[in-house]
Design a protein around this motif. Structure first.
Motif, mmCIF file in Angstrom:
data_model
loop_
_atom_site.group_PDB
_atom_site.id
_atom_site.type_symbol
_atom_site.label_atom_id
_atom_site.label_comp_id
_atom_site.label_asym_id
_atom_site.label_seq_id
_atom_site.Cartn_x
_atom_site.Cartn_y
_atom_site.Cartn_z
ATOM 1 N N ALA A 28 38.065 27.495 25.805
ATOM 2 C CA ALA A 28 39.313 28.107 26.271
ATOM 3 C C ALA A 28 39.130 29.546 26.739
ATOM 4 O O ALA A 28 40.015 30.103 27.378
ATOM 5 C CB ALA A 28 40.355 28.063 25.162
ATOM 6 N N MET A 29 37.994 30.149 26.416
ATOM 7 C CA MET A 29 37.755 31.530 26.811
ATOM 8 C C MET A 29 37.196 31.577 28.229
ATOM 9 O O MET A 29 36.227 30.904 28.530
ATOM 10 C CB MET A 29 36.763 32.199 25.861
ATOM 11 C CG MET A 29 36.608 33.681 26.152
ATOM 12 S SD MET A 29 34.990 34.299 25.677
ATOM 13 C CE MET A 29 33.962 33.610 26.945
ATOM 14 N N SER A 30 37.817 32.371 29.068
ATOM 15 C CA SER A 30 37.302 32.501 30.429
ATOM 16 C C SER A 30 36.493 33.790 30.538
ATOM 17 O O SER A 30 36.729 34.753 29.801
ATOM 18 C CB SER A 30 38.454 32.525 31.450
ATOM 19 O OG SER A 30 39.166 33.749 31.345
ATOM 20 N N MET A 31 35.554 33.786 31.454
ATOM 21 C CA MET A 31 34.759 34.989 31.695
ATOM 22 C C MET A 31 35.672 36.103 32.222
ATOM 23 O O MET A 31 35.456 37.269 31.917
ATOM 24 C CB MET A 31 33.617 34.689 32.663
ATOM 25 C CG MET A 31 32.590 33.710 32.108
ATOM 26 S SD MET A 31 31.740 34.325 30.643
ATOM 27 C CE MET A 31 30.245 34.945 31.390
ATOM 28 N N ARG A 32 36.692 35.734 32.962
ATOM 29 C CA ARG A 32 37.639 36.729 33.486
ATOM 30 C C ARG A 32 38.381 37.416 32.331
ATOM 31 O O ARG A 32 38.539 38.631 32.307
ATOM 32 C CB ARG A 32 38.621 36.059 34.439
ATOM 33 C CG ARG A 32 39.530 37.009 35.176
ATOM 34 C CD ARG A 32 40.352 36.323 36.250
ATOM 35 N NE ARG A 32 39.578 35.515 37.179
ATOM 36 C CZ ARG A 32 38.858 35.988 38.207
ATOM 37 N NH1 ARG A 32 38.800 37.266 38.416
ATOM 38 N NH2 ARG A 32 38.199 35.169 39.001
ATOM 39 N N ARG A 33 38.824 36.631 31.367
ATOM 40 C CA ARG A 33 39.527 37.209 30.205
ATOM 41 C C ARG A 33 38.588 38.089 29.390
ATOM 42 O O ARG A 33 38.970 39.163 28.929
ATOM 43 C CB ARG A 33 40.096 36.092 29.338
ATOM 44 C CG ARG A 33 40.866 36.642 28.155
ATOM 45 C CD ARG A 33 41.646 35.570 27.443
ATOM 46 N NE ARG A 33 42.292 36.153 26.279
ATOM 47 C CZ ARG A 33 42.534 35.497 25.169
ATOM 48 N NH1 ARG A 33 42.235 34.218 25.078
ATOM 49 N NH2 ARG A 33 43.109 36.091 24.154
ATOM 50 N N LEU A 34 37.354 37.654 29.218
ATOM 51 C CA LEU A 34 36.369 38.453 28.491
ATOM 52 C C LEU A 34 36.101 39.769 29.224
ATOM 53 O O LEU A 34 36.029 40.828 28.600
ATOM 54 C CB LEU A 34 35.062 37.670 28.309
ATOM 55 C CG LEU A 34 33.917 38.409 27.633
ATOM 56 C CD1 LEU A 34 34.307 38.892 26.222
ATOM 57 C CD2 LEU A 34 32.679 37.508 27.571
ATOM 58 N N GLU A 37 38.946 42.062 28.604
ATOM 59 C CA GLU A 37 38.889 42.532 27.215
ATOM 60 C C GLU A 37 37.873 43.672 27.061
ATOM 61 O O GLU A 37 38.078 44.598 26.283
ATOM 62 C CB GLU A 37 38.514 41.359 26.300
ATOM 63 C CG GLU A 37 38.400 41.710 24.844
ATOM 64 C CD GLU A 37 39.732 41.696 24.113
ATOM 65 O OE1 GLU A 37 39.759 42.188 22.987
ATOM 66 O OE2 GLU A 37 40.728 41.200 24.660
ATOM 67 N N CYS A 38 36.787 43.588 27.801
ATOM 68 C CA CYS A 38 35.710 44.584 27.711
ATOM 69 C C CYS A 38 35.868 45.733 28.703
ATOM 70 O O CYS A 38 35.078 46.682 28.686
ATOM 71 C CB CYS A 38 34.359 43.908 27.956
ATOM 72 S SG CYS A 38 33.915 42.710 26.696
ATOM 73 N N GLY A 39 36.858 45.624 29.591
ATOM 74 C CA GLY A 39 37.031 46.658 30.606
ATOM 75 C C GLY A 39 35.929 46.648 31.648
ATOM 76 O O GLY A 39 35.533 47.692 32.166
ATOM 77 N N LEU A 40 35.437 45.456 31.953
ATOM 78 C CA LEU A 40 34.338 45.288 32.910
ATOM 79 C C LEU A 40 34.779 44.348 34.025
ATOM 80 O O LEU A 40 35.802 43.674 33.911
ATOM 81 C CB LEU A 40 33.115 44.693 32.210
ATOM 82 C CG LEU A 40 32.539 45.468 31.031
ATOM 83 C CD1 LEU A 40 31.509 44.624 30.301
ATOM 84 C CD2 LEU A 40 31.936 46.778 31.508
ATOM 85 N N ASN A 41 33.969 44.269 35.062
ATOM 86 C CA ASN A 41 34.234 43.237 36.056
ATOM 87 C C ASN A 41 33.412 41.998 35.708
ATOM 88 O O ASN A 41 32.435 42.072 34.967
ATOM 89 C CB ASN A 41 34.000 43.742 37.492
ATOM 90 C CG ASN A 41 32.559 44.104 37.745
ATOM 91 O OD1 ASN A 41 31.651 43.380 37.366
ATOM 92 N ND2 ASN A 41 32.344 45.240 38.397
ATOM 93 N N VAL A 42 33.831 40.880 36.245
ATOM 94 C CA VAL A 42 33.190 39.604 35.926
ATOM 95 C C VAL A 42 31.721 39.604 36.335
ATOM 96 O O VAL A 42 30.864 39.060 35.625
ATOM 97 C CB VAL A 42 33.956 38.431 36.577
ATOM 98 C CG1 VAL A 42 33.262 37.110 36.316
ATOM 99 C CG2 VAL A 42 35.382 38.366 36.043
ATOM 100 N N ALA A 43 31.391 40.240 37.439
ATOM 101 C CA ALA A 43 29.998 40.287 37.904
ATOM 102 C C ALA A 43 29.092 40.942 36.870
ATOM 103 O O ALA A 43 27.940 40.526 36.690
ATOM 104 C CB ALA A 43 29.913 41.020 39.243
ATOM 105 N N THR A 44 29.616 41.940 36.172
ATOM 106 C CA THR A 44 28.817 42.599 35.133
ATOM 107 C C THR A 44 28.495 41.626 34.007
ATOM 108 O O THR A 44 27.381 41.598 33.495
ATOM 109 C CB THR A 44 29.555 43.839 34.586
ATOM 110 O OG1 THR A 44 29.797 44.741 35.670
ATOM 111 C CG2 THR A 44 28.746 44.538 33.517
ATOM 112 N N LEU A 45 29.483 40.800 33.632
ATOM 113 C CA LEU A 45 29.231 39.800 32.587
ATOM 114 C C LEU A 45 28.130 38.843 33.012
ATOM 115 O O LEU A 45 27.245 38.512 32.217
ATOM 116 C CB LEU A 45 30.501 39.002 32.268
ATOM 117 C CG LEU A 45 31.637 39.740 31.586
ATOM 118 C CD1 LEU A 45 32.790 38.781 31.323
ATOM 119 C CD2 LEU A 45 31.178 40.380 30.299
#
Length: 192
Positions: A28-34, A37-45
């Motif tokens: 249920a956790m999306s990379m976008r939500r993470l 939550e971390c104050g980052l962009n998805v590309a950084t994840l």
């Protein structure tokens, strides 16, 4: 010029992912939500974790229990055997309760047959059973007990069963219930 990532950024991402996965499951956790939550962009994840499966594996691997399992539980060896066993069980359950999110992730993802979760859960169970065996041997030197290895295996299942059964309860209620169960288990395993 790009800013260098925080030295602890990877750990912050893993901690946030554990919280999110623990509350709603990895699926249920999306990379976008993470990322939010971390104050980052998805590309950084995706720089740190190429896929959600890689992230899950790293979330589980990030938690290390070897130090905890290597220590001697703070149980007074002068207590009578039943009280000693009850104190050991209560200490174990309090320590387990500090990792509620990890337990939820391992349980949920193991039920979904995630290979990383299954492997990690099996490894943790083996380490825990070994620690229980050592603790029983060290804390009950001289007492007549069933074979310590067998007792460790039975205790491991009992500890997991009662903990998982009560995982949904608020911490205080859970600890009160588990304290009662610790005394009951000690009474059954160490009859007078």
């Amino acid at each position: 010029m790009a800013l260098a990532p925080e030295p602890d950024q990877r750990g912050r991402i893993l901690d946030a992912a554990l919280r999110l996965m623990g509350s709603g499951g990895a699926h249920a956790m999306s990379m976008r939500r993470l990322a939010a939550e971390c104050g980052l962009n998805v590309a950084t994840l995706y720089h740190y974790f190429p896929s959600k499966a890689d992230l899950l594996r790293e979330v589980i691997a990030h938690q290390s229990y070897e130090d905890l399992l290597a220590q001697t539980p703070p149980v007074d060896p002068s207590l009578p055997p039943r009280e000693r066993l009850a104190a050991l069980l209560e200490w174990i359950w309090r320590e387990m309760a500090t990792q509620d999110d990890m337990w939820r992730v391992l349980l949920g993802e193991s039920l979904h047959a995630d290979p990383a979760a299954l492997s990690s859960a099996a490894e943790l169970s083996a380490l825990f059973e070994s620690a229980l065996h050592r603790w029983m041997r060290d804390l009950f030197t001289g007492e007549v007990l069933v074979e310590a290895e067998v007792l460790a295996r039975v205790l491991r299942g009992t500890i997991y069963g009662f903990f998982i059964e009560n995982l949904p309860l608020p911490y205080g209620d859970r600890m009160r219930f588990l304290s009662k169960r610790a005394r009951e288990v000690a009474t059954v395993l160490l009859p007078a």
